[in-house]
Each structure stands twice: as C-alpha cells, then as structure tokens.
Design an enzyme around this catalytic site. Structure first.
Site, PDB file in Angstrom:
ATOM      1  N   ASP A 129      17.344  33.242 -22.448  1.00 13.38           N
ATOM      2  CA  ASP A 129      17.307  32.169 -21.451  1.00 13.38           C
ATOM      3  C   ASP A 129      18.723  31.767 -21.025  1.00 13.38           C
ATOM      4  O   ASP A 129      18.988  31.538 -19.845  1.00 13.38           O
ATOM      5  CB  ASP A 129      16.577  30.954 -22.028  1.00 13.38           C
ATOM      6  N   HIS A 142      16.814  32.350 -31.776  1.00  8.98           N
ATOM      7  CA  HIS A 142      15.518  33.029 -31.693  1.00  8.98           C
ATOM      8  C   HIS A 142      15.133  33.479 -33.088  1.00  8.98           C
ATOM      9  O   HIS A 142      15.936  34.091 -33.795  1.00  8.98           O
ATOM     10  CB  HIS A 142      15.580  34.245 -30.755  1.00  8.98           C
TER      11      HIS A 142
END
Length: 375
Positions: free
Chosen positions: A320, A279
C-alpha cells in the site's frame, strides 16, 4: 530484520529434543543458516520457531483450530491459485514477482483462470470515470447464478466485467493491453505504463485475503459473477485492506500537523494497524513493495514517514505504501492506488470464483457463541 538463534535457544523455545529440531529443519519447516562466527554451528530462524510454537500452543482442539484459521492461522480452504512460501508469492507455483518483470495482467489472468489464451479486456464504450460499485451493482442486478457454468463461460464473462471496471477506473477504450490503456487514460508516458503493468501483476492475487474470502463465500452460494466481485469490492474498500492507500494519505496529513512521531503514536493508540506498513506474511518487508519501489524515489515526506515508522515499530513499508509512493512519483491520479488494487484483484477474485464454483461446496463457518443462554 531476520533473527537467527542458536540451537539451545531454539530447543528451549520449542520445548523439544534435538532430534525433533533437526526433523523440523530437514523438512523445511525451520530455516537454517551457518553461524558467521563459527561455521561448525547452525543458527535457526526465530520466526519459523515462533510459528511452530504458536501452533503447538493452540493444540488440536477443534475450537482452537477453527478460531486460528480466521486470524492468519491454519489454512482452511484448499486452493491451487496462490500462496506465500518462505517470503515469496507464487501464482500456480510460478514466482509472481518474476512474472511481474515482463508478463501482462492478461497473461496472468489466463494462468489463474485456467484458460489457454489471455483474455482481451476490450471495450469501445465512451471513456469517462464512473463508480466501480455502480458498475458491479448494475451487472449484479441482472446476473445469473454461476452454478453449472464451466470455466470458459465464466472466463468470458469475467473478461467483460474487468473491461467495464477498467473504464470505470479511467482506462482509455480500445483493445490494447490494460496497463497501456490505463496509462493513456491517465495521461502517462511509456515508463509509467510499464510501472502500472508491474503493479497490476504483483497485486493480482494474495492467498485468501479478506476480499478474496468474501468473493469465495458469495461464489459458494452460487451467486452471479458480478455479485461475487461486488462482495470482494465492498470488503476491499475498508481502510485495513485496499482502502489503506487513502488512510495513508490521512496519516501523512497528521504527520504534517502533529509531527512524525506524535502522529504515528496517535494512530497506534487508535488502531493497531498502521496503513501502509507491516504485513504478517512478510516480517522482513513486503517483496511486492520492493518491486514497485525499485528505481522510484519517494518524496522526502514519504521517506521520513517510512524511516520514523521503522524506528518506532520495526515495520517496513508494504504494498500500500509502495502504490502511494509510485502514484506521487509518476503523477498518477490521487486514487490510483485503489484503482490499481481493484483492477488487479478483480482478476484474482474471478479466478477464485471459478475455483470455488468447481469445488461446489458451501462456505458456512460457525460462530463461537459467548453470550448467555436461557436456563
């Protein structure tokens, strides 16, 4: 892994004088730590220096600034709802993960929507899973423009919409807390219920991500509240966003078929993003993932995948991956990652719609045409 560099290296990368480096540090733009070898010397955070270098390279040309705002760059839309600051997520200035320790989604909704009492996502309709797209499309077909609507009015409508989405995602009907009704509808115990609550709070909002931007663009035109959320849902469904959980399952299938390292390399060649890993905001690891994975033992397959990705790319598991691991560990429905993401983020989208409607401006960026023009 956080990388720290010495003063001379920092000055070389920035191309500035020592006084400028110290000014950046004093303003909090560059994090500083003591050198473990020599406490008289300081070390400087390489990520912070890299970010400043990129901004300097872009310069102040309007085209460069505008382009950078569309790719994890300069902030473009004012908001008071959420931000990521020095690796931590905040909702209206409150640490989001601290809230996740005890708050419910309803309490976070009140905070983000700017209302005094937590909304009730109550529904007494018959339980049964239906398509969230169909739910929002049906509501959007008769929805009214949000222009002129106040916060309380929009918050009332938002609670009804979230309640309908909850039923579509398998929540039991009733007036209990949403995480409890999800657990009941999914046949989970109390421990799983609290895990679902944590995940919902942690995933409620996250700066101006793609789906939130889509919802705000729709809101800026005055579209109805369900239409704004439908814009957000369509964007969330992509495998580079909320659909990453399903894409991660396909990656795991490939890993079983081709082997770990070959499968990961195939995915990297096909798409620069690995679902479930990395990320831009969290180079040292997604704190939301750390929260959701705490106390949960991923399967051997998931753990091996995470270890191999880290060894090959340096990428850590993100939210996720955590949702997928939590789903397996707690025996939730296989598409629970998307359902949790959707329900949590729907609350965030509603907050952004309320804020954008109050702002009253139209979001209308311009394209940078690169084709041929007539002579």
């Amino acid at each position: 892994m956080t990388i720290w560099i010495d003063r001379d290296t920092a000055l070389a990368r920035l191309g500035v004088k020592p006084q400028t480096l110290y000014a950046y540090a004093s303003r909090g733009r560059i994090r500083v730590d003591c050198d473990p070898v020599d406490s008289r010397r300081s070390l400087y955070n390489a990520d912070d220096i890299g970010e400043i270098s990129v901004r300097k390279a872009r310069g102040r040309k309007p085209a460069a600034i505008a382009a950078s705002s569309m790719d994890w760059g300069e902030p473009a839309i004012p908001t008071r709802l959420s931000t990521v600051h020095q690796g931590k997520l905040y909702y209206r200035g409150k640490d989001a993960l601290a809230l996740a320790q005890s708050a419910t989604l309803e309490q976070v909704a009140a905070l983000l929507w700017g209302i005094t009492q937590p909304p009730a996502f109550t529904s007494h309709a018959a339980t049964g899973e239906i398509d969230p797209f169909a739910v929002l499309a049906a509501l959007a077909a008769t929805g009214q423009p949000i222009i002129g609507c106040g916060t309380d009015h929009l918050a009332h409508d938002a609670a009804i919409i979230v309640a309908n989405l909850a039923l579509a995602c398998g929540a039991a009907s009733g007036n209990g807390a949403l995480h409890e009704r999800l657990a009941l509808g999914w046949g989970c115990d109390a421990a799983a219920s609290d895990r679902i609550r944590q995940a919902l709070v942690a995933m409620t909002d996250h700066d101006l991500n793609a789906s939130t931007f889509a919802a705000r663009v729709a809101a800026s035109t005055g579209a109805s509240l369900p239409a704004c959320l439908l814009a957000g849902l369509c964007t969330l469904s992509g495998p580079r966003h909320g659909g990453a959980g399903e894409a991660l399952r396909y990656l795991a299938v490939d890993a079983r078929h081709y082997g770990l390292e070959p499968a990961i390399r195939r995915w990297l060649e096909h798409d620069r993003m690995l679902p479930g890993f990395g990320h831009n905001f969290y180079p040292d690891g997604d704190p939301r993932a750390a929260l959701m994975l705490s106390g949960i033992m991923p399967t051997e397959e998931m753990k091996a995948l995470a270890d191999c990705v880290l060894a090959l790319t340096g990428l850590h598991p993100n939210c996720d991956f955590a949702l997928a691991a939590m789903t397996e560990a707690l025996s939730l429905p296989k598409d629970a990652p998307f359902r949790i993401f959707l329900l949590a983020r729907a609350v965030g989208w509603c907050a952004h719609v309320i804020e954008q409607n109050r702002d009253g401006t139209l979001i209308r960026p311009r394209g940078r045409y690169e084709g041929k023009l007539p002579v």
